[in-house]
Write an enzyme that holds these catalytic residues in place. Structure first.
Site, PDB file in Angstrom:
ATOM      1  N   GLY B 256       0.829  -1.195   0.000  1.00 41.93           N
ATOM      2  CA  GLY B 256       0.000   0.000   0.000  1.00 41.93           C
ATOM      3  C   GLY B 256       0.861   1.241   0.000  1.00 41.93           C
ATOM      4  N   GLY B 260       4.628   5.597   7.951  1.00 39.43           N
ATOM      5  CA  GLY B 260       4.887   6.994   8.280  1.00 39.43           C
ATOM      6  C   GLY B 260       4.866   7.106   9.786  1.00 39.43           C
ATOM      7  N   CYS B 263       7.684   7.531  14.424  1.00 41.35           N
ATOM      8  CA  CYS B 263       8.751   6.617  14.852  1.00 41.35           C
ATOM      9  C   CYS B 263       9.501   5.964  13.714  1.00 41.35           C
ATOM     10  CB  CYS B 263       8.182   5.533  15.752  1.00 41.35           C
ATOM     11  SG  CYS B 263       7.569   6.198  17.299  1.00 41.35           S
ATOM     12  N   LYS B 326      -1.926   6.199  10.601  1.00 41.01           N
ATOM     13  CA  LYS B 326      -2.542   4.879  10.619  1.00 41.01           C
ATOM     14  C   LYS B 326      -3.868   4.951  11.364  1.00 41.01           C
ATOM     15  CE  LYS B 326      -0.235   2.849  14.638  1.00 41.01           C
ATOM     16  NZ  LYS B 326       0.442   1.626  15.083  1.00 41.01           N
TER      17      LYS B 326
END
Lengths: 436, 436
Positions: B256, B260, B263, B326
């Site tokens: 996908g 990001g 961390c 996320k």
């Protein structure tokens, strides 16, 4: 169901024996008459635990036979293509000569609906090409169908992997092909083996991608081991800590001299070559790094041996424990152990090699090394002992006993599998890779 | 036990509450008065499932309090350092100012026997340096050990990862530090959480190595998806097939838009920088490839959007579903979704963003994008819809309903998790990454 297996090398001989064990009537075909004679006598061309017994049992029962005449494949319902796809001698790509030859010889025999199933590892796009060729040349036309069903054999566990695979991948163009493959592997599927049904291209990519991932995982931990070494950390407990994360997993996370053998390095390079042909070379430059990290581990061991031997290898005696590229195998293709032995020899060391299974094959490609009859013989008078293949019997060596025969108690554990403390306690200088 | 937690950012806020929930008496310290005031009212400064409830349960009781006064840590048995280590402005390395400052501020207040435990992600070697610094600063009456116990929090699961970690890594130099930490985590250890006891350097490396591995795994499958795209294969089925191999595992194998957040990207860059300082930059150059593959995905999604918009973006209306890096998080640091949104806007598109949790944070870093109050509002009049963060509510969108509000039925599934067949059946042009 009658099954033919074209190609009786490592993959083909295991697959033929496995299909016979599953109850099919199997004929194995290979143009190499010597190989056929040996197999017909129950002797496998390679060392693989359990294979000879399996061959013998089914040769005796009559469910398995071998032939050098491809015409003998004519009566089969399913034809497995298991020929080799080695690295091209003039490049990084895969040499597809044998696989094309196999299809060329098989196609004219297919005069009724039949399924040809590729198992070899091939560059993506090959199956589609072969499928066209088959339809053009077979008397049955489009009824001679092609499917792809990549092998996932681990050397040393190949029989188990054939009979009870951890997954089955069917690359198919039709429901008929899927149905035949499901029937063929009915026992494994009933036993809970998951099946992924997909197209030809994806199934081809599955095998090389899986190998590429495993290579990446090994090189990953080896790269981290290099950092561990310069920062005084310990790669083994680090790997344990990482391995508890179920997104990572402990397997294939052992730092050491890296991977070798007939598959991983060649598959990696063929994959990169194919990406280049497809115009996306960028996508796989990561694998170039993976390859470089892997080869660097061999250099690191050579350098370490040099340092421990006092700088120069001239006149130094080095014991190399291991020749096979991994334990439970006699395969020495691209073996890290032999590469290191060879380099030290070229630098003037007197190198004695011992391996429980791979001595004969090692001698063929490195005839100038000394081959000892036992670990003790190899180590007698050695200035440095290198453990390079993780055979269980090496792990169980008694450092105190071995200490009595060597010239200097210096050991390099290229597989990080010895008990460093025990060796040190017995007076050895112990060095692992990325370990304190 | 009496515990202090220095730093009340993401890590510190969760850790302090978690320690209180485990039955310890906790004081959280931060120099930021607004943060301390908010926490003292029971309000977390960010969204994390379950955190607010736990905060309200403990704050104000004798179990948990927050303060800006470092003197209040006096008398604690264990001091956790949970401050941030962002990327330096002038390079790829980690900025250790906050960690150093925390140690300096802490030292004068230490007395008796106590253990200072670092949890922050730091370059290897930092703990050793801090131990020396601490030894110089503390009064002679204090008996202080430094230990490292890296955090492994997953945003969205941080509370449960604190209470029921999947492993504990204790980097210690003394038996006392180990015993003290085992006591802190006694409940998890009794519940069979595995414990890896190691040295400071290894403990520091575990965290960055774990992140580096996960980044590598994601970029690996994204590189394969680039091949799938040109070979006509399906990366989703491929991932299913290789994921059955237990040496690989299916997790973190979703192709996908890539990773990001605050961390992964910063940690792998700091790791490379540190390897360079240690003279082993070659060891980690593969992480540069991992980073490049990841960033390339963002370009690719912008490219596909432009193609679907008819070749140029000027005046086109684009709906971006997702802003957090996320799902189950409001964190937009280095968010792939916002990065793509920003790129498209700079190419002349009119971009409307919707995210269930991260709108406010997104607005702060990209104030010029349009923010819609719901997915359907973002999509109204859109020429292309981009699905960029995998929130459950986006997966559950009805493509038929959405079709009525858009200007053109084009969807780019940057997370490969929509039901492609369902969207196509509703008349949409569906494009995933590495999927046909």
């Amino acid at each position: 169901m009658r099954v033919s297996v074209i190609g009786t090398g490592y993959l083909g001989s295991v697959h033929a024996a496995g299909m016979a064990e599953l109850g099919y009537s199997v004929v194995g075909i290979d143009p190499d008459a010597d190989k056929i004679a040996a197999l017909s006598a129950g002797s496998a061309p390679i060392f693989e635990p359990g294979l000879d017994e399996l061959l013998m049992r089914h040769l005796r029962s009559g469910s398995l036979r071998f032939s050098s005449d491809v015409e003998d494949a004519a009566g089969a319902d399913v034809h497995f293509v298991c020929v080799g796809t080695p690295q091209l001698s003039d490049g990084l790509g895969a040499d597809l000569t044998d696989i094309h030859a196999a299809i060329d010889s098989l196609a004219p025999l297919l005069d009724r609906p039949s399924l040809v199933v590729g198992k070899s590892t091939v560059p993506v796009g090959t199956a589609h090409q072969l499928s066209d060729k088959l339809a053009r040349r077979a008397p049955a036309g489009a009824d001679a169908e092609l499917a792809w069903n990549p092998e996932f054999l681990r050397e040393g566990r190949a029989i188990e992997d054939t009979l009870r695979p951890d997954r089955l991948v069917f690359g198919v163009n039709s429901e008929r092909a899927e149905k035949i493959l499901r029937e063929l592997y009915g026992t494994a599927i009933a036993g809970g083996t998951p099946v992924v049904v997909t197209d030809l291209a994806t199934s081809e990519l599955v095998k090389v991608s899986a190998n590429a991932f495993l290579a990446t995982k090994i090189s990953f931990i080896n790269a981290i081991a290099e950092v561990a070494e310069v920062s005084g950390a310990d790669i083994t407990s680090l790997a344990d800590a990482l391995g508890y994360d179920d997104r990572i997993g402990r397997k294939f996370l052992n730092a050491g001299v890296g991977f070798g053998g007939g598959c991983l390095p060649k598959d990696l390079r063929a994959f990169m070559a194919r990406a280049g042909e497809l115009g996306v070379a960028d996508a796989l430059t990561l694998l170039g790094e993976v390859d470089a990290i892997n080869l660097r581990q061999r250099e690191r061991v050579v350098e370490l041996a040099q340092r421990l031997a006092g700088g120069s290898m001239i006149g130094r005696r080095v014991a190399v424990l291991g020749a096979a590229f991994k334990p439970h195998s006699d395969d020495v293709r691209d073996s890290p152990a032999l590469t290191i032995a060879g380099q030290l020899h070229l630098q003037g060391a007197d190198v004695a090699v011992f391996d429980p299974q791979a001595m004969e094959k090692a001698r063929v490609i490195y005839p100038t090394l000394e081959y000892a009859d036992s670990v003790v013989d190899a180590c007698t008078g050695a200035h440095v002992v290198l453990l390079l293949t993780e055979w269980p019997e090496f792990r169980e060596l008694d450092p105190a006993e071995l200490g009595d025969v060597v010239a200097a108690r210096v050991v390099v554990d290229g597989r990080n599998c010895l008990d460093g403390n025990a060796w040190r306690a017995a007076g050895w200088t112990y060095r692992g890779l990325g370990r304190r | 036990m009496r515990i202090s937690v220095i730093g009340t950012g993401y890590l510190g806020a969760v850790h302090a509450v978690g320690m209180a929930e485990l039955g310890h008496t906790v004081v959280g310290v931060d120099v930021d008065e607004t943060k301390v005031a908010a926490l003292s009212r029971g309000e977390a400064p960010f969204y994390e499932p379950g955190l607010d409830e736990l905060l309200r349960k403990h704050v104000g009781t004798e179990r948990l309090r927050y303060t800006t006064d470092m003197a209040e840590i006096e008398g604690c048995d264990v001091h956790f350092i949970c401050v941030g280590t962002p990327q330096r402005r002038d390079g790829l390395g980690a900025d250790l100012t906050h960690v150093d400052r925390a140690v300096d501020a802490l030292a004068p207040h230490l007395n008796g026997s106590c253990v200072v435990v670092g949890k922050s992600t730091v370059p290897v070697g930092t703990a050793r340096r801090l131990a020396d610094r601490l030894a110089k600063l503390v009064s002679s009456s204090a008996d202080v050990d430094l230990a490292w116990n890296p955090e492994f929090l997953r945003e969205g699961f941080a509370v449960s990862d604190t209470l029921y970690p999947d492993r504990l890594v204790l980097g210690v130099s003394t038996q006392r530090a180990e015993e003290r930490l085992r006591e802190v985590y006694a409940r998890a250890i009794e519940a069979t959480t595995p414990v890896v006891v190691t040295d400071l350097a290894t403990a520091e490396l575990v965290k960055v190595s774990a992140n580096a591995f996960l980044a590598t795994k994601i970029s690996f499958i994204n590189a394969i998806s680039e091949i799938c795209e040109v070979a006509g294969a399906d990366v989703t089925q491929l991932a299913d097939a290789i994921g059955h191999d237990e040496r690989i595992g299916r997790k973190f194998l979703n192709a996908g838009l890539g990773f990001g957040g605050g961390c992964l990207p910063k940690d792998i860059r700091a790791f490379m920088a540190r390897a360079g300082e240690l003279g082993a930059s070659h060891a980690l150059s593969f992480l540069g490839e991992v980073d490049a593959i990841n960033v390339r995905r963002r370009e690719r999604v912008a490219e596909i959007a432009r193609e679907l918009a008819g070749g140029h973006l000027i005046g086109r209306r684009i709906a971006v579903l997702g802003a957090a890096f996320k799902p189950e998080s409001d964190d937009v640091r280095d968010s792939p979704a916002l990065n793509v949104a920003g790129r498209l806007q700079l190419q002349g598109a009119h971009v409307a963003v919707y995210d269930p949790k991260a709108m406010e944070n997104a607005r702060a870093v990209f104030p010029t994008l349009e923010y819609a109050p719901a997915a359907v509002d973002a999509c109204r009049g859109a020429d292309v819809v981009l699905h960029l963060t995998e929130w459950r509510e986006f997966r559950e969108l009805d493509p038929r309903e959405l079709a009525d509000v858009v200007a053109a039925r084009n969807v780019v599934d940057g997370r490969n998790c929509l039901d492609a067949a369902g969207w196509r059946a509703a008349g949409w042009t569906y494009r995933g990454l590495g999927r046909p």
